[in-house]
Motif scaffolding. Structure first.
Motif, short mmCIF file in Angstrom:
data_model
loop_
_atom_site.label_atom_id
_atom_site.label_comp_id
_atom_site.label_asym_id
_atom_site.label_seq_id
_atom_site.Cartn_x
_atom_site.Cartn_y
_atom_site.Cartn_z
N TRP A 147 92.42 39.60 33.32
CA TRP A 147 93.58 40.35 32.83
C TRP A 147 94.87 39.52 32.87
CZ3 TRP A 147 93.39 45.25 30.77
CH2 TRP A 147 92.12 45.86 30.82
N GLN A 148 94.84 38.38 33.51
CA GLN A 148 96.08 37.62 33.67
C GLN A 148 96.64 37.13 32.34
OE1 GLN A 148 95.07 34.63 36.62
NE2 GLN A 148 95.67 35.96 38.31
N GLY A 149 95.76 36.63 31.44
CA GLY A 149 96.24 36.15 30.15
C GLY A 149 96.86 37.24 29.30
N SER B 143 87.38 38.16 27.41
CA SER B 143 86.66 37.32 28.37
C SER B 143 85.68 38.11 29.23
CB SER B 143 87.65 36.58 29.27
OG SER B 143 88.43 37.51 30.01
N VAL B 144 85.79 39.43 29.22
CA VAL B 144 84.88 40.27 30.02
C VAL B 144 83.54 40.36 29.31
CG1 VAL B 144 84.46 42.57 30.94
CG2 VAL B 144 86.76 41.60 31.03
N LYS B 145 82.48 40.07 30.04
CA LYS B 145 81.14 40.12 29.49
C LYS B 145 80.48 41.44 29.89
CE LYS B 145 81.83 36.00 28.02
NZ LYS B 145 82.23 35.82 26.59
N VAL B 146 80.13 42.25 28.89
CA VAL B 146 79.49 43.53 29.15
C VAL B 146 78.01 43.41 28.80
CG1 VAL B 146 79.42 45.97 28.50
CG2 VAL B 146 81.61 44.80 28.68
N ALA B 147 77.17 43.75 29.75
CA ALA B 147 75.73 43.64 29.53
C ALA B 147 75.28 44.62 28.45
CB ALA B 147 74.98 43.92 30.83
N ARG C 191 100.85 45.83 38.77
CA ARG C 191 99.97 46.11 39.90
C ARG C 191 98.89 45.03 40.03
NH1 ARG C 191 100.16 49.11 44.60
NH2 ARG C 191 98.11 49.93 45.12
N PHE C 192 98.33 44.61 38.91
CA PHE C 192 97.29 43.58 38.92
C PHE C 192 97.82 42.26 39.51
CE2 PHE C 192 94.91 45.54 35.06
CZ PHE C 192 94.21 46.38 35.90
N LYS C 193 99.09 41.97 39.25
CA LYS C 193 99.66 40.69 39.70
C LYS C 193 99.67 40.56 41.21
CE LYS C 193 102.72 40.03 35.70
NZ LYS C 193 104.13 40.02 35.24
N THR C 194 99.61 41.67 41.92
CA THR C 194 99.65 41.62 43.40
C THR C 194 98.26 41.44 44.00
OG1 THR C 194 99.38 44.03 43.67
CG2 THR C 194 101.62 43.19 43.33
#
Length: 404
Positions: A91-93, A397-401, A69-72
């Motif tokens: 999320w691609q990697g 890679s997601v940065k959470v405050a 689903r993400f790929k679209t």
């Protein structure tokens, strides 16, 4: 247990079973609590109780479906409310690496998650404990043609039903939806359950299939999807799968709460099983009790794998979770640690993927486990009203405050 509809609003999980059950009046609080808010605190995989023993490879097919689903979607599209899970690019990697995982290899799957993700404890303003219920794919006996033995129609979505995602109009209404019909240029409420059951849609060609049991039809609407065994000789036997196609816009009301208030059931004994038993034992009162819930669900035929969740992907039994999309992102792996519905002395500790939502699934720490179909799935869903917590697995890679 849980009762809900899903798809669009959600595919099959729209109401938590527990919601159907009760929601008894809570005592008044002197101070008004703060608004619900998702907070995240970093953890290590060593902090996840049961992480080393869960067969996590069983959750990989569910994640593959979400990644498809993400790929679209565009690379810069936020994942979840306010981009809580980063962007599609984050999320691609990890999603690309899923193709290299050997099927069924738990060690390889564990290594994949540990190398690519960071777990974050989810809280509601820092409070980690919440309620977790279950839902399932109901099974009924029915016929494609009207028949005295199968008097209860399941309706298709009417052409004049307008479903509205209020979040499209304002961020403050994110996750809120309604429905109705347009009359003189204004959106007006659609008929409620009592009117539809009484025949307000009869003769409009909306009948999809007829089933034998009105109580079974009621629970099918709560679950949001099911399988109809075609027992009529003229149908040639076989099975028809149906799923959520729309809802009349009326707020879901828990009939379990109604039965508690009537003194028919005690709060601690409420479950799908006890509610059904009471309805069957009181056929003179059952229709009125079911009509206390004005919400009504419309169906469509299903084909392919499993019922679809609100993310638009097929659900995986025991590995898909319905969440409140106002706070939680779809497609994200979630580590659940809750009471086991079949054994109060055991813990249900497993990896799932957030892929659905439900009308009774409300709050940052609230989930509904999809258990599949069949007697065991029904038993697990019907009994599940577990206290527990969960953690989101987000790409590194997601940065959470700080403070989430």
């Amino acid at each position: 247990m849980t009762f809900h509809h899903r798809t669009g609003f959600s595919a099959i999980a729209l109401f938590g079973a527990v919601a159907l059950l009760f929601s008894a009046c809570a005592p008044k609080e002197e101070a008004k609590p703060p608004p619900d808010a998702l907070t995240l605190a970093p953890l290590s995989f060593a902090d996840l109780a049961g992480w080393r023993t869960d067969p996590v490879a069983q959750a990989v097919p569910a994640l593959v479906r979400s990644c498809t689903r993400f790929k679209t979607q565009p690379k810069d599209r936020p994942v979840g409310p306010s981009g809580v899970a980063g962007t599609i690019g984050d999320w691609q990697g990890p999603c690309a690496q899923l193709a290299d995982l050997p099927p069924g290899d738990d060690a390889a799957a564990r290594a994949f998650f540990e190398a690519n993700f960071t777990p974050y404890a989810a809280g509601n303003n820092g409070t980690r404990e919440g309620l977790f219920t279950g839902y399932y794919e109901a099974e009924l006996e029915g016929s494609r043609r009207p028949d005295p033995a199968y008097p209860v129609p399941l309706y298709r979505r009417p052409a004049d039903l307008v479903m509205v995602d209020l979040g499209d109009f304002s961020d403050r209404w994110k996750g809120e939806r309604t429905a109705g019909r347009v009359i003189d240029g204004k959106l007006k409420p659609y008929e409620d359950r009592a009117a539809i059951v009484a025949g307000s849609l009869k003769g409009k060609g909306l009948e999809l299939v007829w089933v034998k049991d009105p109580i079974g039809a009621f629970f099918l609407q709560i679950q949001g999807s099911g399988r109809i065994r075609l027992a009529n000789e003229g149908d040639g036997g076989g099975e028809m799968r149906v799923g959520y196609a729309g809802q009349n816009g009326h707020k879901y009301v828990a009939i379990g709460k109604e039965l508690i208030e009537r003194g028919a059931l005690k709060r601690e004994e409420v479950s799908l099983q006890t509610i059904r038993a009471w309805l069957l034992a009181h056929p003179d009162q059952a229709p009125a009790v079911m009509n206390v819930n004005p919400s009504y669900v419309f169906f469509q035929p299903l084909s392919g794998d499993g019922p679809n969740g609100a993310q638009g992907v097929a659900l995986t039994p025991g590995r898909s979770l319905a969440v409140d999309s106002k706070f939680m992102p779809y497609g994200v792996p979630v580590w659940l640690d809750a009471e086991d519905p079949l054994d109060a002395g055991q813990r249900l500790q497993r990896l799932l993927v957030a892929q659905d939502t439900g009308g009774a699934i409300r709050g940052p720490v609230r989930g509904d486990v999809f258990w599949g179909h069949g007697p065991e799935a029904e038993q697990r869903a019907g009994l599940m009203k577990s206290r527990g917590s969960y953690a989101l697995l987000l790409p590194k890679s997601v940065k959470v405050a700080a403070g989430g």
